[in-house]
Design an enzyme around this catalytic site. Sequence first.
Site, short mmCIF file in Angstrom:
data_model
loop_
_atom_site.label_atom_id
_atom_site.label_comp_id
_atom_site.label_asym_id
_atom_site.label_seq_id
_atom_site.Cartn_x
_atom_site.Cartn_y
_atom_site.Cartn_z
N LYS A 68 0.84 -1.20 0.00
CA LYS A 68 0.00 0.00 0.00
C LYS A 68 0.87 1.25 0.00
O LYS A 68 0.80 2.10 0.89
CB LYS A 68 -0.95 0.02 1.19
CG LYS A 68 -2.00 -1.06 1.10
CD LYS A 68 -3.11 -0.90 2.09
CE LYS A 68 -4.07 -2.07 2.00
NZ LYS A 68 -3.46 -3.39 2.33
N ASP A 106 3.85 7.23 -0.63
CA ASP A 106 4.93 8.19 -0.38
C ASP A 106 4.99 9.19 -1.54
O ASP A 106 4.14 9.16 -2.43
CB ASP A 106 6.25 7.42 -0.22
CG ASP A 106 7.21 8.11 0.76
OD1 ASP A 106 7.39 9.35 0.63
OD2 ASP A 106 7.75 7.43 1.63
N GLY A 133 -12.12 -8.41 2.39
CA GLY A 133 -13.11 -8.24 3.45
C GLY A 133 -14.07 -9.41 3.57
O GLY A 133 -15.04 -9.35 4.33
N SER A 159 -19.21 -11.31 2.12
CA SER A 159 -19.49 -12.60 1.49
C SER A 159 -18.90 -12.64 0.07
O SER A 159 -18.98 -11.67 -0.69
CB SER A 159 -21.00 -12.85 1.47
OG SER A 159 -21.46 -13.13 0.17
N GLY A 184 -7.81 -13.73 3.24
CA GLY A 184 -6.68 -14.12 4.08
C GLY A 184 -7.05 -15.20 5.06
O GLY A 184 -7.11 -16.39 4.74
N ARG A 185 -7.37 -14.76 6.28
CA ARG A 185 -7.51 -15.68 7.41
C ARG A 185 -8.44 -16.85 7.21
O ARG A 185 -8.16 -17.95 7.70
CB ARG A 185 -7.92 -14.89 8.66
CG ARG A 185 -6.80 -14.03 9.21
CD ARG A 185 -7.31 -12.97 10.14
NE ARG A 185 -8.05 -11.93 9.45
CZ ARG A 185 -8.67 -10.92 10.04
NH1 ARG A 185 -8.66 -10.85 11.36
NH2 ARG A 185 -9.29 -10.00 9.35
P1 BMP Z 1 -8.52 -11.24 5.89
O1 BMP Z 1 -9.31 -12.02 4.85
O2 BMP Z 1 -7.71 -12.13 6.78
O3 BMP Z 1 -9.35 -10.23 6.60
O4 BMP Z 1 -7.38 -10.43 5.10
C1 BMP Z 1 -7.70 -9.38 4.23
C2 BMP Z 1 -6.47 -8.94 3.47
O5 BMP Z 1 -6.85 -7.88 2.59
C3 BMP Z 1 -5.34 -8.42 4.33
O6 BMP Z 1 -4.12 -8.77 3.69
C4 BMP Z 1 -5.50 -6.91 4.28
O7 BMP Z 1 -4.27 -6.22 4.33
C5 BMP Z 1 -6.12 -6.70 2.90
N1 BMP Z 1 -7.00 -5.53 2.80
C6 BMP Z 1 -8.15 -5.41 3.56
O8 BMP Z 1 -8.47 -6.27 4.38
N2 BMP Z 1 -8.94 -4.31 3.39
C7 BMP Z 1 -8.64 -3.32 2.50
O9 BMP Z 1 -9.41 -2.38 2.39
C8 BMP Z 1 -7.48 -3.43 1.74
C9 BMP Z 1 -6.66 -4.56 1.89
O10 BMP Z 1 -5.58 -4.68 1.17
#
Ligand code: BMP
Length: 204
Positions: free
Chosen positions: A59, A62, A162, A169, A184-185
């Site tokens: 992200k 700069d 998200g 979803s 991610g998770r």
């Molecule tokens: P998770 O599914 O575990 O919540 O991970 C979401 C991923 O997407 C993370 O790597 C986070 O940095 C990225 N991310 C996010 O969750 N929301 C955003 O608005 C932008 C993202 O890059």
Amino acid sequence: MQSRVIVALDVSEERAVNIASILGNQVYAFKVGYPLILGAGLGILNKISSQGKVIADLKIADIPEVSASIASQLTSGGASGVIIHGFTGRDVVRSCRKVTKELYVVAEMSHQGSLDFLSPRSEEIAIMAREEGADGIVAPATRPERIRKLKEVSGLKVLSPGVGAQGGSYTSAVENGADYVIIGRSITMSDNPVEALERIVSGK
Ligand code: BMP
């Protein structure tokens, strides 16, 4: 079969390499960001790229010269795509466009705090991303109607995070226009990442 999922590898090097080897041909790409790079070093980009496409997500936010230097190092390190912030403005997007293969610009974020400063200007950011030649934008699966709107105003591909852990979803993100869904998770913390991926994609 390859899905439209981008797996966010915010895990240890060992786990990331393991998941990449298991899911390499079933996902569109792997997203590698600060959590993994800070632990494993930049060499992890090349390692993961042997299993699939890598999108580096620092992200970047700069001044143009520094942003381009970071983006360039990520690209020569093995990243096919690079994610930068859009709020820093047009000249930053332009400078990064010159040194990347695929460039993605964060328009709006998935967490609550995005509403404070970013979301009110996200449509302008998305339009600017298109004008400066970006390949896509990042827009939140936690607010699927925003995926639709930001795609409509920009005409760009949408990468949408998200889903799962943050409450969004997969099905509704895709129905609202997400081209790729960042997860991610829900996948990386699962004992069975293959099953988790299948479950999410099938909407169960
Ligand atoms: P998770 O599914 O575990 O919540 O991970 C979401 C991923 O997407 C993370 O790597 C986070 O940095 C990225 N991310 C996010 O969750 N929301 C955003 O608005 C932008 C993202 O890059």
